[in-house]
Design a protein around this motif. Sequence first.
Motif, PDB file in Angstrom:
ATOM      1  N   LEU A 132      21.397  -3.406   1.808  1.00 57.74           N
ATOM      2  CA  LEU A 132      20.064  -2.874   1.607  1.00 57.74           C
ATOM      3  C   LEU A 132      19.959  -2.342   0.191  1.00 57.74           C
ATOM      4  CD1 LEU A 132      19.737  -0.877   4.934  1.00 57.74           C
ATOM      5  CD2 LEU A 132      18.674  -3.055   4.410  1.00 57.74           C
ATOM      6  N   ALA A 133      18.742  -2.140  -0.256  1.00 57.97           N
ATOM      7  CA  ALA A 133      18.512  -1.554  -1.574  1.00 57.97           C
ATOM      8  C   ALA A 133      17.311  -0.624  -1.499  1.00 57.97           C
ATOM      9  CB  ALA A 133      18.270  -2.637  -2.616  1.00 57.97           C
ATOM     10  N   THR A 134      17.348   0.379  -2.350  1.00 57.94           N
ATOM     11  CA  THR A 134      16.211   1.276  -2.507  1.00 57.94           C
ATOM     12  C   THR A 134      15.503   0.900  -3.794  1.00 57.94           C
ATOM     13  OG1 THR A 134      17.387   3.053  -1.383  1.00 57.94           O
ATOM     14  CG2 THR A 134      15.478   3.686  -2.715  1.00 57.94           C
ATOM     15  N   TYR A 135      14.203   0.667  -3.696  1.00 53.83           N
ATOM     16  CA  TYR A 135      13.391   0.354  -4.868  1.00 53.83           C
ATOM     17  C   TYR A 135      12.433   1.499  -5.140  1.00 53.83           C
ATOM     18  CZ  TYR A 135      14.890  -4.515  -5.156  1.00 53.83           C
ATOM     19  OH  TYR A 135      15.617  -5.656  -5.327  1.00 53.83           O
ATOM     20  N   ALA A 136      12.382   1.937  -6.394  1.00 56.61           N
ATOM     21  CA  ALA A 136      11.380   2.909  -6.841  1.00 56.61           C
ATOM     22  C   ALA A 136      10.145   2.101  -7.218  1.00 56.61           C
ATOM     23  CB  ALA A 136      11.888   3.697  -8.031  1.00 56.61           C
ATOM     24  N   VAL A 137       9.016   2.467  -6.628  1.00 58.92           N
ATOM     25  CA  VAL A 137       7.775   1.705  -6.793  1.00 58.92           C
ATOM     26  C   VAL A 137       6.679   2.647  -7.284  1.00 58.92           C
ATOM     27  CG1 VAL A 137       6.042   0.332  -5.579  1.00 58.92           C
ATOM     28  CG2 VAL A 137       8.450   0.136  -4.941  1.00 58.92           C
ATOM     29  N   SER A 138       5.934   2.217  -8.290  1.00 64.07           N
ATOM     30  CA  SER A 138       4.776   2.967  -8.777  1.00 64.07           C
ATOM     31  C   SER A 138       3.527   2.162  -8.500  1.00 64.07           C
ATOM     32  CB  SER A 138       4.879   3.214 -10.285  1.00 64.07           C
ATOM     33  OG  SER A 138       6.009   3.985 -10.586  1.00 64.07           O
ATOM     34  N   LEU A 152       0.393  -2.202  -6.999  1.00 66.72           N
ATOM     35  CA  LEU A 152       1.717  -2.018  -7.573  1.00 66.72           C
ATOM     36  C   LEU A 152       1.679  -2.241  -9.082  1.00 66.72           C
ATOM     37  CD1 LEU A 152       4.921  -3.042  -5.826  1.00 66.72           C
ATOM     38  CD2 LEU A 152       4.691  -3.539  -8.246  1.00 66.72           C
ATOM     39  N   THR A 153       2.239  -1.297  -9.830  1.00 68.71           N
ATOM     40  CA  THR A 153       2.283  -1.428 -11.292  1.00 68.71           C
ATOM     41  C   THR A 153       3.708  -1.639 -11.795  1.00 68.71           C
ATOM     42  OG1 THR A 153       2.340   0.982 -11.547  1.00 68.71           O
ATOM     43  CG2 THR A 153       0.177  -0.089 -11.673  1.00 68.71           C
ATOM     44  N   THR A 154       4.696  -1.010 -11.159  1.00 66.38           N
ATOM     45  CA  THR A 154       6.095  -1.218 -11.549  1.00 66.38           C
ATOM     46  C   THR A 154       6.996  -1.063 -10.328  1.00 66.38           C
ATOM     47  OG1 THR A 154       6.537   1.119 -12.051  1.00 66.38           O
ATOM     48  CG2 THR A 154       5.764  -0.247 -13.868  1.00 66.38           C
ATOM     49  N   TYR A 155       8.169  -1.687 -10.411  1.00 71.20           N
ATOM     50  CA  TYR A 155       9.213  -1.453  -9.419  1.00 71.20           C
ATOM     51  C   TYR A 155      10.564  -1.672 -10.079  1.00 71.20           C
ATOM     52  CZ  TYR A 155      10.015  -6.491  -8.683  1.00 71.20           C
ATOM     53  OH  TYR A 155      10.322  -7.815  -8.847  1.00 71.20           O
ATOM     54  N   ARG A 156      11.598  -1.016  -9.529  1.00 69.79           N
ATOM     55  CA  ARG A 156      12.970  -1.227 -10.005  1.00 69.79           C
ATOM     56  C   ARG A 156      13.937  -0.827  -8.903  1.00 69.79           C
ATOM     57  NH1 ARG A 156      14.866   3.892 -11.545  1.00 69.79           N
ATOM     58  NH2 ARG A 156      13.170   5.326 -11.956  1.00 69.79           N
ATOM     59  N   ARG A 157      15.057  -1.541  -8.828  1.00 67.80           N
ATOM     60  CA  ARG A 157      16.071  -1.204  -7.840  1.00 67.80           C
ATOM     61  C   ARG A 157      16.865  -0.017  -8.365  1.00 67.80           C
ATOM     62  NH1 ARG A 157      20.209  -5.719  -6.370  1.00 67.80           N
ATOM     63  NH2 ARG A 157      21.114  -5.062  -8.336  1.00 67.80           N
ATOM     64  N   VAL A 158      17.013   1.011  -7.533  1.00 63.09           N
ATOM     65  CA  VAL A 158      17.724   2.222  -7.958  1.00 63.09           C
ATOM     66  C   VAL A 158      19.025   2.435  -7.195  1.00 63.09           C
ATOM     67  CG1 VAL A 158      15.660   3.411  -8.794  1.00 63.09           C
ATOM     68  CG2 VAL A 158      16.353   3.698  -6.414  1.00 63.09           C
ATOM     69  N   LEU A 162       5.544  -5.536  -2.640  1.00 59.34           N
ATOM     70  CA  LEU A 162       6.947  -5.609  -3.066  1.00 59.34           C
ATOM     71  C   LEU A 162       7.621  -6.813  -2.430  1.00 59.34           C
ATOM     72  CD1 LEU A 162       9.174  -4.285  -4.749  1.00 59.34           C
ATOM     73  CD2 LEU A 162       9.798  -2.968  -2.706  1.00 59.34           C
ATOM     74  N   SER A 163       7.364  -7.057  -1.153  1.00 63.35           N
ATOM     75  CA  SER A 163       7.948  -8.221  -0.476  1.00 63.35           C
ATOM     76  C   SER A 163       7.503  -9.521  -1.130  1.00 63.35           C
ATOM     77  CB  SER A 163       7.568  -8.231   1.006  1.00 63.35           C
ATOM     78  OG  SER A 163       8.207  -7.187   1.688  1.00 63.35           O
ATOM     79  N   GLU A 164       6.226  -9.601  -1.472  1.00 63.58           N
ATOM     80  CA  GLU A 164       5.716 -10.813  -2.107  1.00 63.58           C
ATOM     81  C   GLU A 164       6.334 -11.029  -3.489  1.00 63.58           C
ATOM     82  OE1 GLU A 164       1.471 -12.818  -3.350  1.00 63.58           O
ATOM     83  OE2 GLU A 164       1.516 -11.336  -1.730  1.00 63.58           O
ATOM     84  N   LEU A 165       6.487  -9.964  -4.247  1.00 64.33           N
ATOM     85  CA  LEU A 165       7.041 -10.083  -5.597  1.00 64.33           C
ATOM     86  C   LEU A 165       8.532 -10.392  -5.609  1.00 64.33           C
ATOM     87  CD1 LEU A 165       5.184  -7.151  -7.362  1.00 64.33           C
ATOM     88  CD2 LEU A 165       4.927  -9.591  -7.867  1.00 64.33           C
ATOM     89  N   THR A 166       9.286  -9.791  -4.694  1.00 67.31           N
ATOM     90  CA  THR A 166      10.743  -9.955  -4.697  1.00 67.31           C
ATOM     91  C   THR A 166      11.231 -11.059  -3.774  1.00 67.31           C
ATOM     92  OG1 THR A 166      11.088  -8.327  -2.941  1.00 67.31           O
ATOM     93  CG2 THR A 166      11.103  -7.514  -5.229  1.00 67.31           C
ATOM     94  N   GLY A 167      10.410 -11.419  -2.780  1.00 69.49           N
ATOM     95  CA  GLY A 167      10.857 -12.388  -1.784  1.00 69.49           C
ATOM     96  C   GLY A 167      11.792 -11.764  -0.764  1.00 69.49           C
ATOM     97  N   LEU A 168      11.878 -10.439  -0.752  1.00 72.85           N
ATOM     98  CA  LEU A 168      12.769  -9.716   0.158  1.00 72.85           C
ATOM     99  C   LEU A 168      11.963  -8.924   1.173  1.00 72.85           C
ATOM    100  CD1 LEU A 168      15.186  -8.346  -2.595  1.00 72.85           C
ATOM    101  CD2 LEU A 168      15.583 -10.312  -1.087  1.00 72.85           C
TER     102      LEU A 168
END
Length: 106
Positions: free
Chosen positions: A72-78, A85-91, A32-38
């Motif tokens: 901060l943000a909460t991300y739902a990750v599958s 990692l197959t999907t992620y979204r900020r919730v 997730l860090s690599e994909l978002t840069g966060l």
Amino acid sequence: MTHTSRKQNNTTAESDDLPGPIQVLRHAREQLSELTGLAAESVSSFERTEDGWELEVEVLELARVPDTMSLLATYAVSLDPGGELTTYRRVRRYERGRADPHRTGG
């Protein structure tokens, strides 16, 4: 359990070669860090499902001074069963110093 059934169970476990929860959580944060840069700060929930894993990851979106004002943000990750990692979204997005509002009845 017989020697044969133990051997079959060991062979199945070795052939599956699936990561355990700790490995999955660490790898999910990295991906997730690599994909978002966060910066992924923590995993607040995780669950093994029939399709793999479902996680909620807390991410630092915007550092502020004082730190309690950082966003901060909460991300739902599958993830698939192998931990990829197959999907992620900020919730949810929130300030670090803010607690969730108290809910009655639960």
